[in-house]
Motif scaffolding. Structure first.
Motif, PDB file in Angstrom:
ATOM      1  N   GLN A  24       0.818  -1.207   0.000  1.00  0.00           N
ATOM      2  CA  GLN A  24       0.000   0.000   0.000  1.00  0.00           C
ATOM      3  C   GLN A  24       0.853   1.260   0.000  1.00  0.00           C
ATOM      4  O   GLN A  24       0.591   2.212  -0.743  1.00  0.00           O
ATOM      5  N   LEU A  25       1.913   1.280   0.822  1.00  0.00           N
ATOM      6  CA  LEU A  25       2.776   2.452   0.863  1.00  0.00           C
ATOM      7  C   LEU A  25       3.569   2.606  -0.432  1.00  0.00           C
ATOM      8  O   LEU A  25       3.851   3.721  -0.873  1.00  0.00           O
ATOM      9  N   LEU A  26       3.922   1.478  -1.055  1.00  0.00           N
ATOM     10  CA  LEU A  26       4.711   1.531  -2.281  1.00  0.00           C
ATOM     11  C   LEU A  26       3.949   2.192  -3.419  1.00  0.00           C
ATOM     12  O   LEU A  26       4.531   2.876  -4.266  1.00  0.00           O
ATOM     13  N   VAL A  27       2.624   2.002  -3.447  1.00  0.00           N
ATOM     14  CA  VAL A  27       1.841   2.488  -4.581  1.00  0.00           C
ATOM     15  C   VAL A  27       1.199   3.838  -4.321  1.00  0.00           C
ATOM     16  O   VAL A  27       0.602   4.425  -5.226  1.00  0.00           O
ATOM     17  N   ALA A  28       1.331   4.337  -3.088  1.00  0.00           N
ATOM     18  CA  ALA A  28       0.613   5.557  -2.732  1.00  0.00           C
ATOM     19  C   ALA A  28       0.949   6.724  -3.650  1.00  0.00           C
ATOM     20  O   ALA A  28       0.087   7.550  -3.973  1.00  0.00           O
ATOM     21  N   CYS A  29       2.226   6.817  -4.043  1.00  0.00           N
ATOM     22  CA  CYS A  29       2.656   7.961  -4.855  1.00  0.00           C
ATOM     23  C   CYS A  29       2.978   7.578  -6.291  1.00  0.00           C
ATOM     24  O   CYS A  29       3.632   8.320  -7.009  1.00  0.00           O
ATOM     25  N   THR A  30       2.563   6.382  -6.711  1.00  0.00           N
ATOM     26  CA  THR A  30       2.927   5.920  -8.055  1.00  0.00           C
ATOM     27  C   THR A  30       1.708   5.465  -8.847  1.00  0.00           C
ATOM     28  O   THR A  30       1.764   4.487  -9.580  1.00  0.00           O
ATOM     29  N   THR A  31       0.623   6.177  -8.693  1.00  0.00           N
ATOM     30  CA  THR A  31      -0.620   5.800  -9.358  1.00  0.00           C
ATOM     31  C   THR A  31      -0.892   6.738 -10.532  1.00  0.00           C
ATOM     32  O   THR A  31      -0.588   7.932 -10.481  1.00  0.00           O
ATOM     33  N   LEU A  32      -1.444   6.207 -11.606  1.00  0.00           N
ATOM     34  CA  LEU A  32      -1.794   7.009 -12.774  1.00  0.00           C
ATOM     35  C   LEU A  32      -2.655   8.199 -12.384  1.00  0.00           C
ATOM     36  O   LEU A  32      -3.522   8.090 -11.505  1.00  0.00           O
ATOM     37  N   LYS A  33      -2.434   9.325 -13.045  1.00  0.00           N
ATOM     38  CA  LYS A  33      -3.177  10.550 -12.756  1.00  0.00           C
ATOM     39  C   LYS A  33      -4.427  10.612 -13.645  1.00  0.00           C
ATOM     40  O   LYS A  33      -4.337  10.750 -14.859  1.00  0.00           O
ATOM     41  N   ASP A  34      -5.589  10.493 -12.998  1.00  0.00           N
ATOM     42  CA  ASP A  34      -6.842  10.425 -13.754  1.00  0.00           C
ATOM     43  C   ASP A  34      -7.096  11.672 -14.589  1.00  0.00           C
ATOM     44  O   ASP A  34      -7.650  11.593 -15.688  1.00  0.00           O
ATOM     45  N   ALA A 157      -2.931  -0.248 -19.352  1.00  0.00           N
ATOM     46  CA  ALA A 157      -1.883   0.154 -18.416  1.00  0.00           C
ATOM     47  C   ALA A 157      -2.053  -0.468 -17.035  1.00  0.00           C
ATOM     48  O   ALA A 157      -3.168  -0.711 -16.554  1.00  0.00           O
ATOM     49  N   PHE A 158      -0.916  -0.707 -16.395  1.00  0.00           N
ATOM     50  CA  PHE A 158      -0.882  -0.992 -14.965  1.00  0.00           C
ATOM     51  C   PHE A 158      -1.187   0.314 -14.240  1.00  0.00           C
ATOM     52  O   PHE A 158      -0.537   1.330 -14.497  1.00  0.00           O
ATOM     53  N   ARG A 159      -2.143   0.276 -13.340  1.00  0.00           N
ATOM     54  CA  ARG A 159      -2.538   1.522 -12.675  1.00  0.00           C
ATOM     55  C   ARG A 159      -1.453   2.003 -11.720  1.00  0.00           C
ATOM     56  O   ARG A 159      -1.210   3.200 -11.595  1.00  0.00           O
ATOM     57  N   LEU A 166       6.572  -6.755  -6.361  1.00  0.00           N
ATOM     58  CA  LEU A 166       5.435  -6.909  -5.450  1.00  0.00           C
ATOM     59  C   LEU A 166       4.239  -6.086  -5.933  1.00  0.00           C
ATOM     60  O   LEU A 166       3.092  -6.546  -5.871  1.00  0.00           O
ATOM     61  N   VAL A 167       4.515  -4.874  -6.403  1.00  0.00           N
ATOM     62  CA  VAL A 167       3.444  -4.015  -6.890  1.00  0.00           C
ATOM     63  C   VAL A 167       2.781  -4.636  -8.113  1.00  0.00           C
ATOM     64  O   VAL A 167       1.545  -4.691  -8.232  1.00  0.00           O
ATOM     65  N   ARG A 168       3.595  -5.146  -9.041  1.00  0.00           N
ATOM     66  CA  ARG A 168       3.034  -5.751 -10.245  1.00  0.00           C
ATOM     67  C   ARG A 168       2.287  -7.033  -9.921  1.00  0.00           C
ATOM     68  O   ARG A 168       1.201  -7.296 -10.464  1.00  0.00           O
ATOM     69  N   LEU A 169       2.831  -7.836  -9.034  1.00  0.00           N
ATOM     70  CA  LEU A 169       2.171  -9.084  -8.667  1.00  0.00           C
ATOM     71  C   LEU A 169       0.829  -8.811  -8.000  1.00  0.00           C
ATOM     72  O   LEU A 169      -0.174  -9.492  -8.272  1.00  0.00           O
ATOM     73  N   SER A 170       0.795  -7.818  -7.119  1.00  0.00           N
ATOM     74  CA  SER A 170      -0.461  -7.514  -6.433  1.00  0.00           C
ATOM     75  C   SER A 170      -1.536  -7.095  -7.421  1.00  0.00           C
ATOM     76  O   SER A 170      -2.718  -7.430  -7.255  1.00  0.00           O
ATOM     77  N   GLN A 171      -1.135  -6.397  -8.489  1.00  0.00           N
ATOM     78  CA  GLN A 171      -2.115  -5.983  -9.496  1.00  0.00           C
ATOM     79  C   GLN A 171      -2.609  -7.171 -10.305  1.00  0.00           C
ATOM     80  O   GLN A 171      -3.796  -7.245 -10.659  1.00  0.00           O
ATOM     81  N   PHE A 172      -1.724  -8.116 -10.583  1.00  0.00           N
ATOM     82  CA  PHE A 172      -2.158  -9.322 -11.299  1.00  0.00           C
ATOM     83  C   PHE A 172      -3.135 -10.130 -10.452  1.00  0.00           C
ATOM     84  O   PHE A 172      -4.086 -10.728 -10.976  1.00  0.00           O
ATOM     85  N   LEU A 173      -2.917 -10.134  -9.156  1.00  0.00           N
ATOM     86  CA  LEU A 173      -3.795 -10.925  -8.289  1.00  0.00           C
ATOM     87  C   LEU A 173      -5.197 -10.341  -8.214  1.00  0.00           C
ATOM     88  O   LEU A 173      -6.173 -11.083  -8.103  1.00  0.00           O
ATOM     89  N   VAL A 174      -5.327  -9.025  -8.248  1.00  0.00           N
ATOM     90  CA  VAL A 174      -6.648  -8.408  -8.111  1.00  0.00           C
ATOM     91  C   VAL A 174      -7.270  -8.022  -9.449  1.00  0.00           C
ATOM     92  O   VAL A 174      -8.474  -7.807  -9.540  1.00  0.00           O
ATOM     93  N   ASP A 175      -6.444  -7.917 -10.496  1.00  0.00           N
ATOM     94  CA  ASP A 175      -6.953  -7.475 -11.802  1.00  0.00           C
ATOM     95  C   ASP A 175      -6.327  -8.310 -12.917  1.00  0.00           C
ATOM     96  O   ASP A 175      -6.057  -7.818 -14.010  1.00  0.00           O
ATOM     97  N   GLY A 176      -6.115  -9.593 -12.617  1.00  0.00           N
ATOM     98  CA  GLY A 176      -5.373 -10.449 -13.527  1.00  0.00           C
ATOM     99  C   GLY A 176      -6.050 -10.692 -14.854  1.00  0.00           C
ATOM    100  O   GLY A 176      -5.382 -10.792 -15.888  1.00  0.00           O
ATOM    101  N   ASP A 177      -7.372 -10.787 -14.864  1.00  0.00           N
ATOM    102  CA  ASP A 177      -8.053 -11.085 -16.129  1.00  0.00           C
ATOM    103  C   ASP A 177      -7.802  -9.987 -17.158  1.00  0.00           C
ATOM    104  O   ASP A 177      -7.584 -10.273 -18.338  1.00  0.00           O
ATOM    105  N   ARG A 178      -7.806  -8.733 -16.700  1.00  0.00           N
ATOM    106  CA  ARG A 178      -7.541  -7.626 -17.621  1.00  0.00           C
ATOM    107  C   ARG A 178      -6.065  -7.553 -17.990  1.00  0.00           C
ATOM    108  O   ARG A 178      -5.718  -7.463 -19.173  1.00  0.00           O
TER     109      ARG A 178
END
Length: 534
Positions: A24-34, A157-159, A166-178
């Motif tokens: 959670q802390l790793l991604v706090a400042c590295t998220t796409l800007k909507d 894109a990866f959000r 770890l960040v990429r793996l966590s995204q695959f686990l929750v949004d893997g189908d996309r």
């Protein structure tokens, strides 16, 4: 090519909760800007009537074939690179570039330098990349996007950004189908007059510039009405909701300051490349002389672009909307012969049913794919291995490319590669030696159902015959093992690999040129239920 697999999420729930907490802390400042995503503006290819030098040099169809386009087959990696560089140098109005992989190596730097130079002289440059490998060169990509006239967007894109596993793996686990669905298309279009498509990405291994490894591949340079179809396909992706401008990636403002240094580095990389024997060989190629004169030895053919819509990543599309359905609509079913070249060949039930149907009509089917020792994705080979015996049993002729050094002149012509080891990467179909498909589509479930793909179906007996000859050369005993079935002492069928050696034809009943570890790994991988992701 990297293959992706989505795990069963139910078995990962406890691990998932821990992983999400630690990232959670790793991604706090590295998220796409909507707000930058929402500011994305549509744009479209220029008219083919726009006056440019490339329009003056464009292919002119013969009177008896007014709908034809002109084609130059690029089986040489050097020709494939020089074609792209020539188009980038000649473009006056627009360059549209779309790739699954764009490496930051020697040839990648030269191509990037050519795109940057084009933008600096006022050409509108649009670059669309699949996001799976963007993190490897993200800061340079952000810097390039700050150049006026040059815009870069990423597909699916990866959000949460960065290369942290770890960040990429966590995204695959929750949004893997996309995220498991990638854009595998390859396009390079200049002024909507010339285009290149086929199997190659951008990188040393695709252009004969890698010192240890090379891909055997095939692209096609084309001019004529089919380029308009290729441009429309690019526009559909460029303007789709699945695309994100890279200025939405955190760090964009900081990366803009790196553009001058990056431009100098790319220019120096080009100068270094121009001083190499490789560059001298590139300039000595016969195709380079055609670029200098502006007179091409065109092959005529009526062609259509077949392409998956970008919405394929959402799932739920009817097969008629997909590349496969478009090919069916073009009535490409062979009556006498089908030749398939596919580095990753996993037919699945639908593919097996189609091949069995063709065999029931006595259609001769030949398939060239990678051997285990030549395959760069062993996981896919495991999926293919399950089908070898039933394919041979139905009468399909199977050939597996050897991973031998390219010492033979015949092999070099086939491979377009002088690397110490080669792996098949071309994706072609030849139907009755009348029509040919050249593109990015592998004969496997991933290309059919998950990734987006693009290619050309060319109605031309001459082009089909040339591609068939290339395929046949790859299937020759010098270059490939031919597979057959033989009855063992226990009465069961066993597969035999036969190939040509200095002592004559030699057969073996195990994966040739493979190590014990590779064979053991294959036995393990074949037990996994992963075919849908191959």
């Amino acid at each position: 090519m990297t293959r992706l697999m989505t795990p069963d999420q139910s078995g990962f729930l406890p691990f998932l909760l821990i992983l999400l907490a630690t990232t959670q802390l790793l991604v706090a400042c590295t998220t796409l800007k909507d707000r930058h995503i929402n500011q994305r503006q549509p744009s479209f290819a220029i008219s083919r009537d726009t006056p440019t030098r490339l329009r003056q040099l464009a292919y002119t169809p013969p009177d008896d074939l007014p709908d034809a386009s002109g084609f130059v087959l690029l089986d040489s990696g050097m020709d494939a690179l020089s074609s792209r560089l020539w188009l980038a140098d000649q473009a006056e109005k627009s360059l549209d570039v779309q790739y699954y992989i764009f490496h930051g190596d020697k040839t990648g730097a030269v191509v990037a330098d050519s795109l940057l130079r084009a933008a600096q002289r006022g050409v509108r440059v649009r670059v669309l990349l699949d996001d799976i490998y963007v993190f490897e060169n993200e800061s340079n990509i952000l810097a390039l996007d700050s150049q006026p006239n040059l815009e870069i967007r990423v597909f699916n894109a990866f959000r949460h950004r960065g290369g942290n596993p770890l960040v990429r793996l966590s995204q695959f686990l929750v949004d893997g189908d996309r995220l498991n669905r990638r854009m595998h298309n390859k396009l390079f279009i200049a002024d909507n007059q010339y285009g290149i498509t086929g199997g190659r990405n951008i990188g040393d291994e695709y252009f004969q510039a890698h010192e240890e490894f090379g891909f055997i591949d095939l692209d096609v340079l084309t001019s004529g009405p089919v380029v308009d179809e290729m441009s429309k396909a690019f526009d559909d992706y460029w303007n789709s909701n699945a695309v994100v401008p890279v200025r939405a990636i955190p760090g964009y403002k900081r990366a803009r300051q790196q553009l001058p240094a990056l431009g100098e580095a790319l220019s120096n990389a080009r100068k270094s490349m121009e001083a190499t024997p490789y560059w001298k060989a590139l300039q000595a190629r016969p195709l380079s002389a055609q670029f200098q004169s502006g007179e091409f030895y065109w092959l005529d053919g009526v062609a259509h672009a077949v392409v998956d819509p970008p919405e394929k990543i959402d799932g739920g599309l009817h097969i008629s909307d997909l590349l496969l359905g478009q090919m069916i609509g073009l009535r490409v079913d062979p009556e006498e012969e089908l030749m398939i070249v596919s580095p990753y060949f996993v037919p699945g039930k639908i593919g097996m049913d189609w091949l069995a149907y063709l065999r029931s009509r006595n259609v001769n089917i030949k398939v060239l794919t990678n051997s285990l020792a030549a395959n760069d994705v062993p996981l896919v080979h495991a999926g293919y291995a399950r089908y070898r015996e039933p394919l041979l049993d139905m009468g399909v002729e199977l050939f597996e490319l050897k991973p031998l050094p390219n010492t033979s002149p015949k092999r070099k012509n086939l491979a377009g590669s002088g690397s110490s080891r080669s792996s098949l990467h071309a994706k072609t179909f030849v139907f009755d030696r009348k029509r040919a498909f050249i593109g990015s589509f592998n004969f496997d479930p991933r290309s059919a159902l998950l990734n987006t793909e693009l290619g050309l179906v060319i109605d031309s007996p001459i082009i089909a015959e040339i591609v068939a000859l290339m395929s046949g050369q790859g299937m020759a005993p010098l270059n490939s093992h031919r597979l057959s079935l033989s009855n063992g002492k226990d009465g069961k069928n066993r597969i035999v690999w036969t190939s040509e050696t200095d002592q004559g034809p030699v057969g073996t009943d195990g994966e040739p040129n493979a190590t014990r570890w590779q064979r053991f790994l294959m036995d393990v991988l074949m037990l996994l239920p992963i075919e849908g992701n191959l």
